[in-house]
Scaffold this motif. Structure first.
Motif, PDB file in Angstrom:
ATOM      1  N   ASN A  40       0.849  -1.192   0.000  1.00 24.07           N
ATOM      2  CA  ASN A  40       0.000   0.000   0.000  1.00 24.07           C
ATOM      3  C   ASN A  40       0.882   1.238   0.000  1.00 24.07           C
ATOM      4  N   LEU A  41       0.602   2.141  -0.925  1.00 28.79           N
ATOM      5  CA  LEU A  41       1.356   3.385  -1.071  1.00 28.79           C
ATOM      6  C   LEU A  41       0.399   4.555  -0.876  1.00 28.79           C
ATOM      7  N   TYR A  76       1.773   9.220 -10.470  1.00 29.07           N
ATOM      8  CA  TYR A  76       2.090   8.037  -9.662  1.00 29.07           C
ATOM      9  C   TYR A  76       1.600   6.768 -10.351  1.00 29.07           C
ATOM     10  N   ASN A  77       0.415   6.818 -10.911  1.00 34.25           N
ATOM     11  CA  ASN A  77      -0.112   5.625 -11.584  1.00 34.25           C
ATOM     12  C   ASN A  77       0.786   5.187 -12.730  1.00 34.25           C
ATOM     13  N   ILE A 122       3.937   3.657 -11.171  1.00 33.29           N
ATOM     14  CA  ILE A 122       3.615   2.366 -10.560  1.00 33.29           C
ATOM     15  C   ILE A 122       3.448   1.287 -11.625  1.00 33.29           C
ATOM     16  N   VAL A 169       1.056  -2.854  -6.313  1.00 39.80           N
ATOM     17  CA  VAL A 169       1.023  -1.629  -5.517  1.00 39.80           C
ATOM     18  C   VAL A 169      -0.377  -1.026  -5.575  1.00 39.80           C
ATOM     19  N   SER A 180      -2.388   2.225  -4.509  1.00 37.31           N
ATOM     20  CA  SER A 180      -2.088   3.595  -4.089  1.00 37.31           C
ATOM     21  C   SER A 180      -3.349   4.346  -3.697  1.00 37.31           C
TER      22      SER A 180
END
Length: 432
Positions: free
Chosen positions: A45-46, A58-59, A62, A74, A76
């Motif tokens: 988990n981020l 971020y996506n 990731i 991951v 998020s």
């Protein structure tokens, strides 16, 4: 003497019930030899703060990470800054913090001293690459000589100026010099502006400018143990300098600043200079609009020639929760988010100027970001060691300093009264 209880403000954790440091040395793996098992199926988990734009970045990163590490999934989540920390406080009390967290410098001591963060030292020079990170940057994430977080990006204290306003005032860019030289320069800009704008604001309202002078003198704001590096007399001297500047009429008045809120004097073109962190530039340009297409960025005034008064500060960091069940995988994700070229390519300067050389080389810097990078390179001779991670309660103390500076600006209290109030309130904050 100022003593303080090492308690995590706002997090209900009973004495003796702090979280166990799950896997803080990589399970049974000796320190320095922590390795990642590529065959273990892991879900991490981020959590980060930001908006939809940052979430999209971020996506993308990731997705690239999961392609390189197909056994790690991951998940998020993100919130705005206040809600992010409210959620973390609740999770900390329950012992279920996310595996990896975007982290703010002001919370690092609170969480690390309560055993909520993983000791990352066993993963340095192994899972977490350190060659792309300068030692003074790595040291930023240390509390009591233990690494608890890795900076994603850096910023430094500097002076922004407005070239359009300077041209209108007929004054050249600040060429450097002492604080008195800066005050004289402010006055010359104000005079040249003919009442349309001012050369700057009262710099003694910012605790960072006080810190700059203290560091140049070989002192500090607060030690590792929370002891102040100044006395009443030294603070009074600093605020008296501001009184002279205000009385001269060279700086914008406090009432005018209040009327202009939430904008500052600088990003509404009412002042031609502002001492602040160098990552504020994008916000200034956005608020100023197309009539002001560029900014100047120069070093702050000098207190003592040759002093190492400036330092690099993290825009944000990444940390791993002590309760993670997958410390090696979490460290692998941290390394990718900070050091990978893909991270630099995708994030650019969204999280600040990349601290990692490999990420920075891959980032496509816009003109302002390049200007900031050049500025930080230009002040290398003035960069000293970063101060200790902010003490618990520092945010409250900084706000007390700002509030008293505002009252001094209005003339509702004297310097002696402000100094007395500050030390009384600081004592309460440090001992609560």
């Amino acid at each position: 003497m100022f003593n303080r209880k090492r308690a995590l403000a706002g997090v209900a954790i009973a004495t003796g019930a702090a979280l166990a440091l799950a896997g803080c040395a990589g399970g049974d793996t000796p320190a320095g030899d922590a390795t990642f098992d590529p065959n273990e199926e892991v879900t991490l988990n981020l959590a980060f703060w930001g908006n939809d734009v940052r979430a999209g970045l971020y996506n993308e990163v990731i997705a690239a990470f999961e392609e390189e590490y197909p056994n790690i999934t991951v998940n998020s989540s993100f919130l705005d800054f206040p809600a992010f920390w409210e959620r973390r406080q609740t999770e900390a009390a329950g012992g279920n913090l996310p595996d990896v967290m975007q982290f703010d410098y002001s919370y690092l001591r609170q969480y690390s001293e309560n055993n909520l963060l993983l000791d990352l030292d066993p993963y340095l020079d192994g899972i977490i690459e350190t060659e792309p990170l300068a030692q003074n940057i790595l040291d930023i994430g240390k509390v009591a000589d233990t690494t608890y977080a890795i900076p994603t990006s850096t910023n430094a204290w500097g002076m922004y100026t407005n070239p359009v306003l300077l041209e209108q005032a007929g004054v050249e860019e600040f060429a450097g010099g002492s604080w008195d030289d800066y005050s004289d320069w402010i006055a010359s800009v104000t005079e040249g502006a003919g009442g349309q704008f001012w050369g700057g604001t009262d710099y003694t309202g910012r605790i960072q400018n006080f810190e700059l002078q203290l560091r140049a003198e070989g002192s500090y704001l607060f030690s590792e143990d929370g002891e102040p590096g100044f006395d009443e007399e030294r603070l009074a001297q600093f605020w008296e300098d501001g009184a002279e500047l205000r009385d001269s009429g060279a700086v914008i008045g406090q009432q005018r600043l209040e009327e202009n809120l939430p904008l500052s004097g600088f990003d509404s073109a009412l002042t031609a200079s502002e001492l602040t962190w160098d990552n504020f530039g994008a916000g200034y340009l956005g608020n100023l609009g197309e009539a002001y297409p560029s900014l100047g960025l120069v070093a702050p005034p000098v207190t003592e020639e040759g002093a190492k008064d400036l330092y690099l500060k993290p825009s944000m960091l990444h940390a791993v929760a002590a309760n993670t069940e997958h410390p090696e995988a979490a460290a692998t994700l941290v390394n990718y988010l900070i050091n990978s070229p893909k991270s630099g390519e995708v994030f650019g300067t969204n999280r600040g100027l990349p601290a990692s050389s490999t990420a920075l080389e891959a980032a496509d810097l816009d003109p302002l970001s390049q200007q900031i990078a050049d500025y930080e390179a230009s002040i290398e001779d003035r960069l000293g060691d970063a101060p200790p991670v902010p003490i618990v309660g520092y945010g409250t103390i900084e706000e007390q300093f700002r509030t008293l500076g505002t009252e001094l600006g209005f003339g509702t209290i004297t310097v002696d009264e402000a100094v007395s109030r500050f030390f009384t309130e600081m004592d309460v904050t440090l001992n609560q």
